[in-house]
Design a protein around this motif. Structure first.
Motif, PDB file in Angstrom:
ATOM      1  N   VAL A 170       0.885  -1.169  -0.130  1.00  0.00           N
ATOM      2  CA  VAL A 170       0.126   0.138  -0.071  1.00  0.00           C
ATOM      3  C   VAL A 170       0.843   1.239   0.018  1.00  0.00           C
ATOM      4  O   VAL A 170       1.903   1.147   0.091  1.00  0.00           O
ATOM      5  N   PHE A 213      -6.789  -6.643   5.128  1.00  0.00           N
ATOM      6  CA  PHE A 213      -7.540  -6.575   3.667  1.00  0.00           C
ATOM      7  C   PHE A 213      -6.928  -5.261   3.020  1.00  0.00           C
ATOM      8  O   PHE A 213      -7.068  -4.367   3.518  1.00  0.00           O
ATOM      9  N   TYR A 257      -3.417  -0.780  -8.041  1.00  0.00           N
ATOM     10  CA  TYR A 257      -4.727  -1.260  -8.503  1.00  0.00           C
ATOM     11  C   TYR A 257      -5.945  -0.741  -7.652  1.00  0.00           C
ATOM     12  O   TYR A 257      -7.204  -1.107  -7.690  1.00  0.00           O
ATOM     13  N   GLY A 302      -8.917   2.166  -6.504  1.00  0.00           N
ATOM     14  CA  GLY A 302      -9.409   3.257  -6.961  1.00  0.00           C
ATOM     15  C   GLY A 302     -10.426   2.677  -8.212  1.00  0.00           C
ATOM     16  O   GLY A 302     -10.752   3.468  -9.177  1.00  0.00           O
ATOM     17  N   LYS A 303     -10.187   1.326  -8.696  1.00  0.00           N
ATOM     18  CA  LYS A 303     -10.646   0.692  -9.664  1.00  0.00           C
ATOM     19  C   LYS A 303     -11.887  -0.091  -9.278  1.00  0.00           C
ATOM     20  O   LYS A 303     -12.648  -0.931 -10.075  1.00  0.00           O
ATOM     21  N   GLY A 304     -12.473  -0.017  -8.193  1.00  0.00           N
ATOM     22  CA  GLY A 304     -13.672  -0.770  -7.572  1.00  0.00           C
ATOM     23  C   GLY A 304     -13.570  -2.272  -7.395  1.00  0.00           C
ATOM     24  O   GLY A 304     -14.420  -3.130  -7.109  1.00  0.00           O
ATOM     25  N   TYR A 305     -12.140  -2.644  -7.245  1.00  0.00           N
ATOM     26  CA  TYR A 305     -11.830  -3.966  -6.753  1.00  0.00           C
ATOM     27  C   TYR A 305     -12.014  -4.245  -5.414  1.00  0.00           C
ATOM     28  O   TYR A 305     -12.382  -5.430  -5.166  1.00  0.00           O
ATOM     29  N   LYS A 310     -14.555  -3.157  -3.513  1.00  0.00           N
ATOM     30  CA  LYS A 310     -16.004  -3.149  -3.354  1.00  0.00           C
ATOM     31  C   LYS A 310     -16.380  -4.668  -4.002  1.00  0.00           C
ATOM     32  O   LYS A 310     -17.110  -5.121  -3.295  1.00  0.00           O
ATOM     33  N   VAL A 320     -11.793  -1.584  12.090  1.00  0.00           N
ATOM     34  CA  VAL A 320     -11.233  -0.590  11.004  1.00  0.00           C
ATOM     35  C   VAL A 320     -10.963   0.553  11.709  1.00  0.00           C
ATOM     36  O   VAL A 320     -11.902   0.939  12.611  1.00  0.00           O
ATOM     37  N   ASN A 334      -9.774   5.943   9.270  1.00  0.00           N
ATOM     38  CA  ASN A 334      -9.682   5.039   7.829  1.00  0.00           C
ATOM     39  C   ASN A 334     -11.103   5.242   7.003  1.00  0.00           C
ATOM     40  O   ASN A 334     -11.579   4.063   7.188  1.00  0.00           O
ATOM     41  N   ILE A 374     -12.386   5.682   4.539  1.00  0.00           N
ATOM     42  CA  ILE A 374     -12.740   5.166   2.974  1.00  0.00           C
ATOM     43  C   ILE A 374     -12.962   3.572   3.302  1.00  0.00           C
ATOM     44  O   ILE A 374     -13.897   3.124   2.690  1.00  0.00           O
ATOM     45  N   ALA A 375     -12.185   2.877   3.880  1.00  0.00           N
ATOM     46  CA  ALA A 375     -12.262   1.295   4.218  1.00  0.00           C
ATOM     47  C   ALA A 375     -13.755   1.245   4.969  1.00  0.00           C
ATOM     48  O   ALA A 375     -14.521   0.330   4.738  1.00  0.00           O
ATOM     49  N   TYR A 389     -16.699  -1.068   3.804  1.00  0.00           N
ATOM     50  CA  TYR A 389     -17.407  -2.245   4.526  1.00  0.00           C
ATOM     51  C   TYR A 389     -18.919  -2.016   4.691  1.00  0.00           C
ATOM     52  O   TYR A 389     -19.654  -2.810   4.564  1.00  0.00           O
TER      53      TYR A 389
HETATM   54  C1  LIG Z   1      -9.638   0.545   1.447  1.00  0.00           C
HETATM   55  C2  LIG Z   1      -9.167  -0.248   0.283  1.00  0.00           C
HETATM   56  C3  LIG Z   1      -9.080  -1.587   0.413  1.00  0.00           C
HETATM   57  C4  LIG Z   1     -10.189   0.330  -0.948  1.00  0.00           C
HETATM   58  O1  LIG Z   1      -9.511  -0.257  -2.037  1.00  0.00           O
HETATM   59  P1  LIG Z   1      -9.916   0.031  -3.457  1.00  0.00           P
HETATM   60  O2  LIG Z   1      -9.956  -0.946  -4.497  1.00  0.00           O
HETATM   61  O3  LIG Z   1      -9.216   1.167  -4.014  1.00  0.00           O
HETATM   62  O4  LIG Z   1     -11.507   0.405  -3.300  1.00  0.00           O
HETATM   63  P2  LIG Z   1     -12.681   0.786  -4.451  1.00  0.00           P
HETATM   64  O5  LIG Z   1     -12.061   1.496  -5.684  1.00  0.00           O
HETATM   65  O6  LIG Z   1     -13.475  -0.535  -4.517  1.00  0.00           O
HETATM   66  O7  LIG Z   1     -13.727   1.861  -3.852  1.00  0.00           O
HETATM   67  C5  LIG Z   1     -14.409   1.597  -2.673  1.00  0.00           C
HETATM   68  C6  LIG Z   1     -14.975   2.906  -2.316  1.00  0.00           C
HETATM   69  O8  LIG Z   1     -14.154   3.790  -1.701  1.00  0.00           O
HETATM   70  C7  LIG Z   1     -13.937   4.861  -2.459  1.00  0.00           C
HETATM   71  N1  LIG Z   1     -12.660   5.224  -2.308  1.00  0.00           N
HETATM   72  C8  LIG Z   1     -11.428   4.426  -2.609  1.00  0.00           C
HETATM   73  N2  LIG Z   1     -10.353   4.953  -2.801  1.00  0.00           N
HETATM   74  C9  LIG Z   1     -10.828   6.494  -2.135  1.00  0.00           C
HETATM   75  C10 LIG Z   1     -10.054   7.676  -2.098  1.00  0.00           C
HETATM   76  N3  LIG Z   1      -8.716   7.513  -2.435  1.00  0.00           N
HETATM   77  N4  LIG Z   1     -10.694   8.567  -1.678  1.00  0.00           N
HETATM   78  C11 LIG Z   1     -12.173   8.677  -1.617  1.00  0.00           C
HETATM   79  N5  LIG Z   1     -12.767   7.527  -1.915  1.00  0.00           N
HETATM   80  C12 LIG Z   1     -12.119   6.781  -2.207  1.00  0.00           C
HETATM   81  C13 LIG Z   1     -14.673   4.721  -3.915  1.00  0.00           C
HETATM   82  O9  LIG Z   1     -14.860   5.953  -4.133  1.00  0.00           O
HETATM   83  C14 LIG Z   1     -15.541   3.594  -3.528  1.00  0.00           C
HETATM   84  O10 LIG Z   1     -16.664   4.114  -3.227  1.00  0.00           O
HETATM   85  P3  LIG Z   1     -17.946   4.131  -4.104  1.00  0.00           P
HETATM   86  O11 LIG Z   1     -18.607   2.756  -4.130  1.00  0.00           O
HETATM   87  O12 LIG Z   1     -19.209   4.816  -3.370  1.00  0.00           O
HETATM   88  O13 LIG Z   1     -17.481   4.550  -5.411  1.00  0.00           O
HETATM   89  C15 LIG Z   1      -7.656   0.345  -0.210  1.00  0.00           C
HETATM   90  O14 LIG Z   1      -7.705   1.726  -0.188  1.00  0.00           O
HETATM   91  C16 LIG Z   1      -6.470  -0.157   0.648  1.00  0.00           C
HETATM   92  O15 LIG Z   1      -6.055  -1.116   0.464  1.00  0.00           O
HETATM   93  N6  LIG Z   1      -6.065   0.893   1.743  1.00  0.00           N
HETATM   94  C17 LIG Z   1      -5.038   0.728   2.615  1.00  0.00           C
HETATM   95  C18 LIG Z   1      -5.148  -0.978   3.371  1.00  0.00           C
HETATM   96  C19 LIG Z   1      -6.566  -0.607   4.264  1.00  0.00           C
HETATM   97  O16 LIG Z   1      -6.891   0.619   4.841  1.00  0.00           O
HETATM   98  N7  LIG Z   1      -7.199  -1.695   4.405  1.00  0.00           N
HETATM   99  C20 LIG Z   1      -8.499  -1.638   5.517  1.00  0.00           C
HETATM  100  C21 LIG Z   1      -8.050  -2.136   6.775  1.00  0.00           C
HETATM  101  S1  LIG Z   1      -9.365  -2.563   7.741  1.00  0.00           S
END
Ligand SMILES: CC(C)(COP(=O)(O)OP(=O)(O)OC[C@H]1O[C@@H](n2cnc3c(N)ncnc32)[C@H](O)[C@@H]1OP(=O)(O)O)[C@@H](O)C(=O)NCCC(=O)NCCS
Length: 159
Positions: A22, A83, A89, A91-94, A96, A120, A124, A126-127, A131
């Motif tokens: 990350v 997780f 990769y 920000g591509k919806g993976y 979700k 969580v 954080n 976004i995470a 969820y």
């Molecule tokens: C949290 C994490 C898993 C999201 O992975 P991702 O593949 O980028 O997420 P997705 O593309 O599926 O997006 C999921 C949602 O988060 C939002 N999102 C993702 N990255 C974002 C960002 N940088 N800023 C704002 N929103 C964001 C997306 O818009 C999406 O929301 P939506 O469905 O309403 O559009 C990733 O950022 C990550 O690995 N983070 C570091 C590890 C971590 O924090 N893990 C959780 C531990 S509990």
């Protein structure tokens, strides 16, 4: 969009898995893959998230979660840990897609478990939002045992 699949990690995945990581600001939320893999064993099982033929993410399924944490009220519970989606990769919806695919995967792979828990970090959002969209509920209680500050405890029923 590329479809995501979940698989148990095998030794064949190892060379690719150890390249996953990350961005700096996210390292407070998940450890390095080397450290995460040290936690893996027969009861804390590593999984990979695939799209096409690439590994894009990783998580642990912890079958010892209910024994380990007092906040788990049902004994037939498992835990989701470590997780993450690799920085290239995100920000591509993976994430979700993977969270939405998790219930089906778990009900086949872990049929004896009726709930899944995770924690969580409160810093954080976004995470946490991910969820919630994936069907986890916030229990509105905090876990204070983590190294990086308080964490929300979230839970989802497995059907
Ligand atoms: C949290 C994490 C898993 C999201 O992975 P991702 O593949 O980028 O997420 P997705 O593309 O599926 O997006 C999921 C949602 O988060 C939002 N999102 C993702 N990255 C974002 C960002 N940088 N800023 C704002 N929103 C964001 C997306 O818009 C999406 O929301 P939506 O469905 O309403 O559009 C990733 O950022 C990550 O690995 N983070 C570091 C590890 C971590 O924090 N893990 C959780 C531990 S509990």
């Amino acid at each position: 969009m590329d479809m995501v699949t979940i698989e148990k990690m095998t030794t064949q995945h190892l060379a690719e898995v150890i390249t996953l990581g990350v961005v700096e600001a996210q390292k407070q939320f998940v450890g390095s893959i080397d450290d995460i893999l040290k936690n893996a064993n027969a009861q804390i099982r590593p999984h990979v998230i695939f799209t096409e033929d690439q590994i894009v993410g990783f998580f642990l399924i912890d079958t010892t979660y209910a024994e380990k944490y007092d906040f788990v009220s049902q004994s037939h519970s498992i835990g989701l840990r470590s997780f993450f989606i690799d920085k290239k990769y995100q920000g591509k919806g993976y994430a979700k897609q993977a969270i939405l695919a998790l219930s089906n995967y778990l009900s086949e792979a872990y049929p004896n478990h009726s709930t899944i828990y995770l924690t969580v970090n409160c810093q954080n959002p976004i995470a946490k939002g991910l969820y919630l969209k994936g069907g986890f509920e916030d229990t509105n209680t905090l876990y204070h045992g983590g190294a990086a500050g308080p964490q929300h405890i979230m839970v989802k029923a497995l059907v």
